[in-house]
Design an enzyme around this catalytic site. Structure first.
Site, PDB file in Angstrom:
ATOM      1  N   GLY A   7      49.949   8.293  45.674  1.00  0.00           N
ATOM      2  CA  GLY A   7      50.667   9.554  45.812  1.00  0.00           C
ATOM      3  C   GLY A   7      51.762   9.605  44.775  1.00  0.00           C
ATOM      4  O   GLY A   7      52.920   9.312  45.061  1.00  0.00           O
ATOM      5  N   ALA A  10      56.734  13.290  42.423  1.00  0.00           N
ATOM      6  CA  ALA A  10      58.019  12.927  41.826  1.00  0.00           C
ATOM      7  C   ALA A  10      58.530  11.615  42.405  1.00  0.00           C
ATOM      8  O   ALA A  10      58.982  10.728  41.671  1.00  0.00           O
ATOM      9  CB  ALA A  10      59.020  14.058  42.066  1.00  0.00           C
ATOM     10  N   LYS A 184      67.106  11.474  59.863  1.00  0.00           N
ATOM     11  CA  LYS A 184      66.911  12.332  58.687  1.00  0.00           C
ATOM     12  C   LYS A 184      66.402  13.713  59.113  1.00  0.00           C
ATOM     13  O   LYS A 184      66.757  14.731  58.517  1.00  0.00           O
ATOM     14  CB  LYS A 184      65.946  11.668  57.703  1.00  0.00           C
ATOM     15  CG  LYS A 184      65.724  12.491  56.431  1.00  0.00           C
ATOM     16  CD  LYS A 184      65.476  11.633  55.221  1.00  0.00           C
ATOM     17  CE  LYS A 184      65.480  12.452  53.931  1.00  0.00           C
ATOM     18  NZ  LYS A 184      64.139  12.840  53.492  1.00  0.00           N
ATOM     19  N   ASN A 192      65.391  22.414  55.959  1.00  0.00           N
ATOM     20  CA  ASN A 192      64.089  22.690  55.351  1.00  0.00           C
ATOM     21  C   ASN A 192      63.445  23.884  56.053  1.00  0.00           C
ATOM     22  O   ASN A 192      62.865  24.758  55.419  1.00  0.00           O
ATOM     23  CB  ASN A 192      63.153  21.479  55.462  1.00  0.00           C
ATOM     24  CG  ASN A 192      63.526  20.374  54.501  1.00  0.00           C
ATOM     25  OD1 ASN A 192      64.690  20.044  54.353  1.00  0.00           O
ATOM     26  ND2 ASN A 192      62.530  19.801  53.836  1.00  0.00           N
ATOM     27  N   SER A 257      63.259  20.769  49.952  1.00  0.00           N
ATOM     28  CA  SER A 257      61.910  20.643  49.376  1.00  0.00           C
ATOM     29  C   SER A 257      60.916  21.646  49.973  1.00  0.00           C
ATOM     30  O   SER A 257      60.079  22.193  49.257  1.00  0.00           O
ATOM     31  CB  SER A 257      61.390  19.218  49.572  1.00  0.00           C
ATOM     32  OG  SER A 257      61.252  18.920  50.956  1.00  0.00           O
ATOM     33  N   GLU A 269      54.815  20.671  54.225  1.00  0.00           N
ATOM     34  CA  GLU A 269      54.644  19.472  55.067  1.00  0.00           C
ATOM     35  C   GLU A 269      55.080  19.793  56.497  1.00  0.00           C
ATOM     36  O   GLU A 269      56.107  19.299  56.970  1.00  0.00           O
ATOM     37  CB  GLU A 269      55.466  18.325  54.491  1.00  0.00           C
ATOM     38  CG  GLU A 269      55.003  17.889  53.110  1.00  0.00           C
ATOM     39  CD  GLU A 269      55.657  16.584  52.672  1.00  0.00           C
ATOM     40  OE1 GLU A 269      54.984  15.550  52.679  1.00  0.00           O
ATOM     41  OE2 GLU A 269      56.852  16.617  52.328  1.00  0.00           O
TER      42      GLU A 269
END
Lengths: 308, 308
Positions: A7, A10, A184, A192, A257, A269
């Site tokens: 994977g 970045a 997190k 997000n 993101s 995601e």
């Protein structure tokens, strides 16, 4: 150490490049960047200093990558259907696997296939994005908290943390990986989620008092879901919220993101950041109603803009 | 009957035109359409048959409109700050006032200023929009349920219902206006809210199972908030949800008014449709958490689209 990166977005490219520069033998599973990296190597730009790796081992299939000591997974979690299959050839020897993917459910998938004793996970705090093929841009930060899927502060977790630290990534081994992942999410779920849904940056959510209150309400939901998991050390709700709000103010005009993914038309995601947490909380009797609503709305198929 | 229309949007123009055609003396408070209507009258297009009124009394200020028997309010509720002041000259005689505005809180404003015994309210089910100045387009439906602000099925409520019925608008007098208003919110809150927030039409929300489940969860919240108000006849939750879902399927590709308002860059009726209901439910111990979240997010200031 022989390390495979599975994977190479970045995150995979950036951490892989740092680990290779520090003297490890890296092998990257590549898709978009395969040809460019074979021809020109890998360029990293970073506020910590740019660098270039001339010779980078790139592969199109994990079956060609040979035996390694460690597999580092940076796959986007919407590809988790292929995660085990991708890793299997690399796990034929005695490799351990460290998933740095977002959200919940990733260690479980790997543990079921390869045994929990071979699996570690980490929470990465990183701003990075891919540039043109063969380059990755590090924007800032990059610390990792990692631990055993089974829990407990093992020598192996300390060694892996030292490996990243030696490569220039601040890295803390933690005894309770699940707690670190949930912690997190206390940030990721509201920011997000709401930024991606409303297409507003974090500062705009905080500037609107009712929405700021909903950010806090979402944090409370996630902390309740987290603490229902039965950590040895529960999250301290008010301190946790205060810290995250303060950090967010420090980010300024920030796009999480998931918001960037949506703006760029990529898949989101959703399962690992929203779906699995909702289900794990529900399994312990906590109904994260606001999170479930965000999860549903973010899952609506995108479509051509509607006119009045 | 001498009738003043305050707030001549699509609803005010359409009902006013029908009432005038039926032989009443109508006086319209106009803004955008004042000149056009003075010059050319008012045109109505409708699946029930188009018609044109040559002579229409339009006014720029309520102080010029003289004495009337009935004031019908169709003002957008975000202008409610001016509602009482607008109506005051018209209420100097013995007029009653009927507000057909959306959501909750409108009768209360009028009752506080003019006394509850002079106030009625109605719930309008109407598809209509304004065309070029001097014209209004009726798209379909148009029934009204109206009742006394104080409650109870009075002769006056029956007479007003007969007035609308004689003009061609199916109209039912109801004993419990508050219940009728909440019942409409069981539809408006999820669909106006989610369609405006996500810019998806109703059919698209229903086609996505997780979002459809959230529509139902929102309806359950609103019904709980409604029934906490202590109606003589509580809403039957499952029947109410089933009916509304069935009606919505029948609407096909539908844009609720709040979605259209957002698409056209207009202000949204957030207070009456979301804010007052949230507060009225909270005052009775029901926290409509999803509704509160929608209310917050819909209140975010609009801004230039953000880029990735």
């Amino acid at each position: 150490m022989r390390i495979a990166i599975v994977g190479s977005g970045a995150l995979g490219l950036y951490y892989g490049a740092l680990l290779q520069r520090a003297g490890n033998e890296l092998r990257f599973l590549l898709r978009r960047d395969l040809d460019a990296i074979a021809r020109r190597g890998l360029t990293v730009t970073s506020p910590n200093g740019d660098f270039h790796l001339d010779r980078v081992q790139g592969f199109a299939r994990t079956a060609e990558m040979g035996e390694v000591d460690l597999v580092v997974v940076g796959l986007k979690t919407f590809d988790n259907l292929h995660l085990v299959e991708l890793c299997r050839p690399l796990m034929a020897g005695g490799a351990a696997v460290l998933t740095l993917q977002n959200g919940l459910g990733n260690e479980e998938l790997l543990a079921e296939a390869f045994g929990p004793e071979r699996v570690l996970g980490g929470v990465a705090f990183l701003g990075a994005n891919r540039g043109e093929p063969g380059s990755v841009h590090h924007l800032g930060k990059g610390h990792i908290r990692l631990g055993e899927a089974k829990g407990g502060l093992t020598p192996r977790a300390r060694e892996l943390a030292a490996l990243f630290a030696a490569a220039g990534v601040p890295c803390e081994p933690v005894a309770d990986l699940a707690r670190a992942r949930w912690e997190k999410l206390v940030w990721n779920i509201p920011f997000n989620g709401l930024c991606a849904l409303t297409l507003r940056t974090t500062d705009r959510l905080l500037a609107h008092a009712p929405t700021r209150a909903e950010v806090v309400a979402l944090m409370h939901e996630v902390i309740a879901g987290a603490n229902a998991q039965g950590f040895a050390e529960p999250l301290d709700r008010d301190r946790c919220v205060a810290e995250m709000m303060e950090q967010t103010v420090g980010l300024g005009v920030y796009k999480p993101s998931t918001m960037i993914d949506r703006l760029e038309g990529r898949q989101l995601e959703l399962g690992s950041i929203f779906g699995v947490p909702v289900e794990k909380a529900a399994a312990r009797g906590v109904d994260m109603v606001r999170v479930r609503l965000l999860w549903a709305l973010l899952g609506l198929p995108e479509a051509a803009p509607v006119r009045a």
